[in-house]
Design a protein around this motif. Structure first.
Motif, short mmCIF file in Angstrom:
data_model
loop_
_atom_site.label_atom_id
_atom_site.label_comp_id
_atom_site.label_asym_id
_atom_site.label_seq_id
_atom_site.Cartn_x
_atom_site.Cartn_y
_atom_site.Cartn_z
N SER A 34 0.82 -1.17 -0.06
CA SER A 34 0.12 0.02 0.08
C SER A 34 0.83 1.20 -0.01
CB SER A 34 -0.93 -0.08 1.40
OG SER A 34 0.02 0.38 2.43
N TYR A 35 0.22 2.51 -0.37
CA TYR A 35 0.77 3.78 -0.18
C TYR A 35 1.70 3.93 1.21
CZ TYR A 35 0.39 5.13 -5.00
OH TYR A 35 0.55 5.38 -6.46
N ALA A 36 0.69 3.68 2.17
CA ALA A 36 1.23 3.91 3.52
C ALA A 36 2.47 2.86 3.84
CB ALA A 36 0.10 3.62 4.54
N GLU A 37 2.45 1.68 3.39
CA GLU A 37 3.47 0.72 3.61
C GLU A 37 4.80 1.28 2.66
OE1 GLU A 37 1.23 -3.50 4.22
OE2 GLU A 37 1.62 -2.81 2.29
N ALA A 38 4.37 1.68 1.45
CA ALA A 38 5.39 2.34 0.78
C ALA A 38 6.32 3.45 1.24
CB ALA A 38 4.88 2.36 -0.64
N VAL B 257 20.15 -2.24 2.83
CA VAL B 257 19.02 -2.55 2.03
C VAL B 257 18.29 -3.85 2.87
CG1 VAL B 257 17.90 -3.20 0.19
CG2 VAL B 257 19.41 -1.46 0.04
N LYS B 258 18.99 -5.20 3.01
CA LYS B 258 18.55 -6.21 3.61
C LYS B 258 18.09 -5.98 4.94
CE LYS B 258 20.97 -9.51 0.58
NZ LYS B 258 22.02 -10.74 0.65
N ASN B 259 18.79 -5.05 5.71
CA ASN B 259 18.51 -4.98 7.11
C ASN B 259 16.96 -4.19 7.41
OD1 ASN B 259 20.62 -6.33 8.43
ND2 ASN B 259 21.97 -4.51 8.34
N ILE B 260 16.85 -2.99 6.24
CA ILE B 260 15.73 -2.25 6.26
C ILE B 260 14.48 -3.06 5.91
CG2 ILE B 260 14.56 -0.63 4.86
CD1 ILE B 260 17.37 0.70 4.31
N LEU B 261 14.70 -4.12 4.99
CA LEU B 261 13.39 -4.94 4.57
C LEU B 261 13.28 -5.83 5.58
CD1 LEU B 261 14.56 -5.92 0.98
CD2 LEU B 261 12.62 -4.60 1.70
N LEU C 197 11.27 -4.10 8.41
CA LEU C 197 9.87 -3.65 8.24
C LEU C 197 9.16 -5.02 7.77
CD1 LEU C 197 10.14 -0.36 6.42
CD2 LEU C 197 9.41 -0.90 8.80
N GLY C 198 9.83 -6.29 7.86
CA GLY C 198 9.01 -7.58 7.70
C GLY C 198 8.84 -7.80 6.10
#
Length: 332
Positions: free
Chosen positions: A294-298, A322-326, A329-330
């Motif tokens: 969703s736009y909120a998740e994005a 990048v992997k840590n960020i993903l 946020l699951g």
């Protein structure tokens, strides 16, 4: 399912990132906080007075940074650009290919001349000031557009800096024409306050009746709409963009998803270099919306990603970051 999530078109620039003190700008007659186009002679003069040994070279360009970010997060991208058959051109193309991005260029077929480069001067307040010599990138034109790649994309992403070049503006218009004809969504970034301020007619021309997704910061939004507040600007932007993102630095971001306004909370960090924050936001955001979020998740993903960029030097993240960020946020 399309082959590419994002088809980017923009200047191919190699960034030379350096730190300067506040008085550097006045001493060298530089307008602080914006991007200024300069000729090669002027840029070489500046490179003589900065500490090149402490400077870092990296692939850059507004849309270039964005397609790299989208690719790093897991998207598939294509980049239309122009470099010269020189060392900087090879550096740029090798960097793009290393990130798995397809392009219209091969180094052997590139024209003679000098590739574009940008002197990114970061001051103690973490603001970036850029002096850019476009080199052969100023000749980017409709002939460098891949129609088949646009048709194979979910979105095209147009870099606002291109409006400063008549040929670049034509390339943007051609890419938009092909996209609209083939029902490919059109995204645009204003790129820099100076582009909206000094090339407002060209920017209005490229926006046309509307764009599907617009990226801008609050200063650009207010200049473009002729308003004095983000609240007023966002109301006016609804007339020219079906959906949009207004980044607001330490105050997060405001997103319009076509129906409602969404406030995106900032991630608190100590900013050391704002160069590339907007590019990263756009890249992470476009990855997310083309992968079922969703736009909120994005917005949340993009906010976290851009906070990591401003807390370090340079406009891009490493793969491990990048992997840590993903993971945080699951996202998978």
């Amino acid at each position: 399912m399309k082959k590419y999530d994002v088809f980017g078109i923009g200047n191919a620039i190699v960034d030379i990132v350096t730190e300067v003190e506040f008085d550097f700008f006045e001493k060298n007659n530089i307008e602080k906080g914006v991007m200024t186009l300069v000729d090669e002679k002027r840029q070489l003069e500046l490179m003589k007075v900065i500490d090149m040994k402490r400077s870092k070279m990296s692939g850059g360009g507004s849309a270039g940074n964005t397609v790299v970010a989208a690719s790093q997060f897991g998207g598939k991208a294509f980049y239309s650009c122009l470099v010269a058959k020189d060392e900087l051109g090879k550096f740029f193309l090798d960097d793009i290919k290393r990130h798995g991005i397809d392009t219209n260029l091969t180094h052997d077929a590139c024209p003679p001349g000098h590739s574009g480069r940008c002197l990114v001067m970061t001051s103690p307040d973490a603001n970036r000031t850029m002096n850019t010599f476009l080199g052969v990138s100023s000749f980017l034109s409709p002939e460098h557009i891949s129609e088949s790649a646009i048709i194979s994309s979910e979105y095209i992403y147009l870099e606002g800096y291109l409006v400063a070049s008549p040929k670049g503006l034509e390339a943007m218009k051609e890419a938009k024409r092909i996209a609209e004809k083939n029902k490919v969504s059109v995204a645009l970034t204003f790129s820099d306050p100076s582009m909206v301020k000094y090339f407002s007619a060209q920017m209005t021309e490229i926006v046309g009746a509307s764009v599907d997704l617009l990226f801008c910061n609050e200063e650009e939004a207010m200049i473009f709409t002729g308003t004095n507040s983000v609240t007023e600007a966002r109301t006016r932007l609804r007339e020219v963009a079906r959906r949009f993102v207004i980044t607001q630095g330490e105050n997060g971001a405001t997103i319009f998803d076509g129906d409602t306004f969404i406030s995106i909370e900032p991630y608190k960090v100590k900013a050391v270099d704002t160069n590339g924050a907007g590019d990263m936001f756009a890249g992470a955001f476009m990855y997310a919306i083309t992968h079922g979020h969703s736009y909120a998740e994005a917005g949340k993903l993009a906010s976290l990603a851009s906070s990591k960029v401003v807390a370090q030097w340079g406009p891009r993240l490493e793969t491990a970051q990048v992997k840590n960020i993903l993971a945080d946020l699951g996202h998978h």
